[in-house]
Enzyme design. Structure first.
Site, short mmCIF file in Angstrom:
data_model
loop_
_atom_site.label_atom_id
_atom_site.label_comp_id
_atom_site.label_asym_id
_atom_site.label_seq_id
_atom_site.Cartn_x
_atom_site.Cartn_y
_atom_site.Cartn_z
N LYS A 66 0.47 -1.10 -0.27
CA LYS A 66 0.09 0.16 0.22
C LYS A 66 1.08 1.27 0.37
CE LYS A 66 -3.89 1.85 2.78
NZ LYS A 66 -3.38 2.50 3.56
N ASN A 90 6.97 5.69 -1.23
CA ASN A 90 8.15 4.92 -1.44
C ASN A 90 8.93 4.86 -0.50
OD1 ASN A 90 7.67 5.48 -4.87
ND2 ASN A 90 8.47 7.97 -4.37
N ARG A 91 7.86 3.97 0.71
CA ARG A 91 8.67 3.82 1.99
C ARG A 91 9.52 4.84 2.62
NH1 ARG A 91 4.87 1.51 1.33
NH2 ARG A 91 4.28 -1.15 1.47
N LEU A 92 9.67 6.24 2.19
CA LEU A 92 9.81 6.96 2.78
C LEU A 92 9.70 7.75 4.00
CD1 LEU A 92 12.86 8.47 -0.54
CD2 LEU A 92 13.11 6.32 1.75
#
Ligand SMILES: Cc1cc2nc3c(=O)[nH]c(=O)nc-3n(C[C@H](O)[C@H](O)[C@H](O)COP(=O)(O)O)c2cc1C
Length: 215
Positions: A10, A192-194
């Site tokens: 997600k 973006n998982r940041l």
């Protein structure tokens, strides 16, 4: 039996958390997030939190309890002092609380020390509970093995008769703990998982050190 969940994925896009605009006190940020989530997101029980303790068997154990009050000093929940968690806290008061508010893509992780609250505060909260919950607290020797459900139901019936028309006093083994935080981490999901992670650590002079952590 297996199921691969590798493609459960997600993108988190609902907010951001920047060092420039966080308050110096994490309890203020906790309150802001709690109120915002409670008001604008449908998370079910906003005050449901996980508490992890280090058990007498050497294993950490986590379970959900309900946050019943927060103040500038800490976080209060109620439980049975003789339960597995109660015994674990007696031996080691260092605990971890965590909230995951999925709809807001937010997580808060709190390390702190649990202390029993004053008896009169537990009395006050116990008095405010519905009768059924008061009796339930007496019926349940929380975390002990029971033979079957009827054992609990029979005990409840007997207590209902015993206390009919009478006030129910708080049993001494049931009451509140306040978790006084030493570290609080706020996590906001980002694309973006940041993700944003801001950690507050209590310093000896009651200041909080604030740092951004890598996601
Ligand atoms: C949504 C939810 C709320 C709960 N609230 C409490 C609570 O406020 N106090 C409590 O003692 N247990 C609560 N429980 C039950 C605990 O998760 C746990 O089963 C119980 O405290 C016994 O834990 P222990 O044997 O590790 O001590 C709740 C469970 C759920 C799922």
């Amino acid at each position: 039996m297996e199921k691969d969940l590798g493609n459960y994925r997600k993108s988190y896009e609902k907010g951001e958390l920047l060092l420039d605009n966080v308050p110096v006190n994490p309890m203020e940020l906790f309150r802001n997030w709690f109120v915002e989530v409670d008001t604008h997101f449908n998370v079910g029980e906003t005050n449901a939190m996980t508490i992890s303790t280090l058990g007498l068997d050497g294993y950490p154990k986590s379970r959900v309890v309900l946050l019943k009050k927060y103040t500038h000093e800490g976080f209060i929940f109620y439980t049975n002092y003789n339960s597995e968690k109660g015994k674990a806290i007696d031996a080691n008061p260092n605990v971890c609380l965590s909230f995951f508010w999925q709809a807001a893509e937010r997580q808060i992780i709190i390390k702190g020390r649990a202390e029993k609250i004053a008896e009169n505060l537990s009395d006050g909260y116990f008095e405010s509970r519905p009768r059924g919950s008061q009796l339930g607290a007496i019926v349940s020797e929380q975390s002990e093995v029971v033979k079957d459900r009827s054992e609990l139901e029979d005990k409840l019936k007997a207590l209902e008769a015993k206390y009919e028309g009478k006030d129910i006093e708080r049993p001494k083994y049931w009451g509140g703990y306040m978790v006084k935080p030493v570290e609080i981490e706020f996590w906001q999901g980002r694309p973006n998982r940041l993700h944003d992670r801001i950690r507050y650590q209590l310093q000896s002079n009651f200041d909080w050190k604030i740092e951004r952590l890598s996601p």
